[in-house]
Design a protein around this motif. Structure first.
Motif, mmCIF file in Angstrom:
data_model
loop_
_atom_site.group_PDB
_atom_site.id
_atom_site.type_symbol
_atom_site.label_atom_id
_atom_site.label_comp_id
_atom_site.label_asym_id
_atom_site.label_seq_id
_atom_site.Cartn_x
_atom_site.Cartn_y
_atom_site.Cartn_z
ATOM 1 N N LYS A 149 -2.461 5.802 6.133
ATOM 2 C CA LYS A 149 -0.993 5.706 6.253
ATOM 3 C C LYS A 149 -0.338 6.183 4.961
ATOM 4 O O LYS A 149 0.681 6.862 4.970
ATOM 5 N N LEU A 150 -0.950 5.812 3.829
ATOM 6 C CA LEU A 150 -0.405 6.240 2.538
ATOM 7 C C LEU A 150 -0.486 7.756 2.385
ATOM 8 O O LEU A 150 0.432 8.372 1.829
ATOM 9 N N ALA A 151 -1.561 8.358 2.877
ATOM 10 C CA ALA A 151 -1.756 9.806 2.715
ATOM 11 C C ALA A 151 -0.613 10.600 3.337
ATOM 12 O O ALA A 151 -0.304 11.707 2.903
ATOM 13 N N LYS A 152 0.030 9.999 4.343
ATOM 14 C CA LYS A 152 1.142 10.707 5.003
ATOM 15 C C LYS A 152 2.378 10.759 4.106
ATOM 16 O O LYS A 152 3.247 11.595 4.300
ATOM 17 N N CYS A 153 2.482 9.837 3.127
ATOM 18 C CA CYS A 153 3.719 9.827 2.335
ATOM 19 C C CYS A 153 3.509 9.992 0.828
ATOM 20 O O CYS A 153 4.469 10.264 0.114
ATOM 21 N N LEU A 154 2.287 9.866 0.330
ATOM 22 C CA LEU A 154 2.073 10.087 -1.113
ATOM 23 C C LEU A 154 1.122 11.265 -1.276
ATOM 24 O O LEU A 154 -0.007 11.226 -0.776
ATOM 25 N N TYR A 173 0.845 -1.200 0.000
ATOM 26 C CA TYR A 173 0.000 0.000 0.000
ATOM 27 C C TYR A 173 0.880 1.250 0.000
ATOM 28 O O TYR A 173 0.464 2.318 0.429
ATOM 29 N N GLY A 174 2.114 1.100 -0.495
ATOM 30 C CA GLY A 174 2.972 2.243 -0.792
ATOM 31 C C GLY A 174 3.828 2.714 0.365
ATOM 32 O O GLY A 174 5.031 2.944 0.195
ATOM 33 N N TYR A 175 3.254 2.819 1.566
ATOM 34 C CA TYR A 175 4.015 3.393 2.689
ATOM 35 C C TYR A 175 5.204 2.519 3.056
ATOM 36 O O TYR A 175 6.209 3.012 3.573
ATOM 37 N N GLU A 176 5.127 1.215 2.746
ATOM 38 C CA GLU A 176 6.267 0.320 3.047
ATOM 39 C C GLU A 176 7.496 0.777 2.233
ATOM 40 O O GLU A 176 8.620 0.767 2.724
ATOM 41 N N PHE A 177 7.265 1.179 0.967
ATOM 42 C CA PHE A 177 8.374 1.616 0.113
ATOM 43 C C PHE A 177 8.790 3.052 0.439
ATOM 44 O O PHE A 177 9.924 3.448 0.184
ATOM 45 N N ALA A 178 7.854 3.826 1.026
ATOM 46 C CA ALA A 178 8.186 5.209 1.404
ATOM 47 C C ALA A 178 9.233 5.240 2.513
ATOM 48 O O ALA A 178 9.847 6.273 2.762
ATOM 49 N N GLU A 179 9.436 4.110 3.188
ATOM 50 C CA GLU A 179 10.522 4.040 4.173
ATOM 51 C C GLU A 179 11.876 4.002 3.472
ATOM 52 O O GLU A 179 12.910 4.281 4.067
ATOM 53 N N LEU A 180 11.880 3.608 2.190
ATOM 54 C CA LEU A 180 13.137 3.479 1.443
ATOM 55 C C LEU A 180 13.464 4.731 0.633
ATOM 56 O O LEU A 180 14.622 5.101 0.494
ATOM 57 N N TYR A 181 12.432 5.346 0.027
ATOM 58 C CA TYR A 181 12.669 6.575 -0.760
ATOM 59 C C TYR A 181 11.363 7.334 -0.905
ATOM 60 O O TYR A 181 10.294 6.816 -0.562
ATOM 61 N N ASP A 182 11.484 8.579 -1.410
ATOM 62 C CA ASP A 182 10.298 9.426 -1.570
ATOM 63 C C ASP A 182 9.493 8.931 -2.770
ATOM 64 O O ASP A 182 9.875 9.159 -3.923
ATOM 65 N N ILE A 183 8.372 8.281 -2.502
ATOM 66 C CA ILE A 183 7.598 7.663 -3.587
ATOM 67 C C ILE A 183 6.851 8.705 -4.423
ATOM 68 O O ILE A 183 6.279 8.362 -5.452
ATOM 69 N N ASN A 184 6.898 9.983 -4.019
ATOM 70 C CA ASN A 184 6.283 11.041 -4.840
ATOM 71 C C ASN A 184 7.029 11.255 -6.146
ATOM 72 O O ASN A 184 6.530 11.934 -7.036
#
Ligand code: SIN
Length: 305
Positions: free
Chosen positions: A88-93, A26-37
């Protein structure tokens, strides 16, 4: 300065690179690695009405140039996705996400679509009629033009957002299915999902995957996916999202020349979790190398002349 922007069903993407459903959580897992934006966007894990535990294990078999998966649409169910995963995704995407929707009946596809259509973060509904790993759902709809069209038409009735239908390569005539979906109101087609395959363990002399067969993906399927994107682009007037074995900026450009407006990266995320970032970073240099100023100008370029 090159232009990597593309328009997918009325929404502008900064670039055409998307992570494919089932390879990016759901995206936030990868947002720990880099800015998924930095991605165009991504399609989240296939979501059904009820929570699903998925198939028995083992669910994965490694292959040369790819892997077989038989996950079985494991997911927490649409209500939990809306209440827990999307916040959770809204916080990083900070851009629209594609919602991938699975189902076992037309009414399930409709209900899940209706609920996700109501989420502000969701930009597109990707209707997955092509999961090869469940019985009585997914691919049962995607291998029959009339059944696929029935799902699309029913979802179209309740959706306010673009409806993109994800097709299976496990068919003899992809064009007739794509055309039926377009006629039923699809706003876009994404393809290909995985190809049905299997492996046998020589020591046990039994199939490696507990479900016997599973969906094969990875670099080996790229030429098949490219061929189907090329064929579907020629046959419909709605955007095509190219998926299958993409692992480099060169692959993205090749898919776009075949007719893809956007390109999803799947299995490669499981080998290198940074691959989407690397592809986005590499795109400008590869565009320069091949004399491309504006990516949207090359969509379907291989069909000209
Ligand atoms: C799975 O969950 O089994 C994979 C999803 C798909 O192939 O559509």
């Amino acid at each position: 300065m090159v232009n990597t922007k593309v328009d997918l069903c009325g929404i502008t993407l900064d670039n055409p690179v998307m992570a494919a459903s089932g390879t990016f959580g759901y995206g936030y897992e990868f947002a720990e690695l880099y800015d998924i934006n930095m991605l165009g966007t991504f399609s989240f894990k296939g979501t059904t009405l009820e929570p699903r535990f998925g198939n028995p294990t083992p669910r994965i078999a490694e292959c040369r140039e790819g892997l077989i998966n038989s996950i079985g649409l494991q997911n927490p169910g649409v209500d939990k996705v809306i209440e827990e995963e999307l916040p959770k995704l809204a916080k990083c995407l900070h851009k629209k996400v594609m919602a991938n929707i699975g189902g076992f009946s037309v009414s399930e596809y409709v209900e899940v679509s209706r609920r996700l259509d109501g989420c502000e973060q969701v930009g597109w509904l990707e209707i997955n009629v092509s999961c090869p790993n469940v019985h009585g759902g997914g691919i049962a709809f995607g291998t029959d033009a009339a059944a696929a069209a029935e799902v699309v038409a029913a979802v179209r009735e309740v959706a306010t957002k673009p409806v993109i239908v994800k097709l299976s390569p496990n068919v003899t005539d992809i064009v007739s299915i794509a055309r039926a979906c377009e006629k039923a109101g699809a706003d876009g087609i994404s393809l290909i999902n995985t190809m049905l395959g299997m492996r046998i363990d020589l020591k046990t002399k039994r199939p490696i995957v507990a479900n016997t067969m599973g969906g094969f993906s990875g670099p080996a399927v790229f030429p098949v996916a490219l061929r189907m994107v090329y064929q579907v682009f020629e046959s419909v007037d709605i955007p095509v999202v190219g998926i299958g074995g993409v692992s480099s900026a060169e692959d993205v450009i090749e898919m776009m020349l075949a007719g893809a407006t956007a390109v999803q990266v799947g299995a490669a995320n499981l080998v290198n979790p940074y691959v989407c970032r690397e592809i986005v970073e590499d795109l400008p240099a590869v565009m320069n190398k091949y004399g491309i100023d504006d990516l949207s100008s090359i969509i379907g370029g291989a069909h000209n002349g």
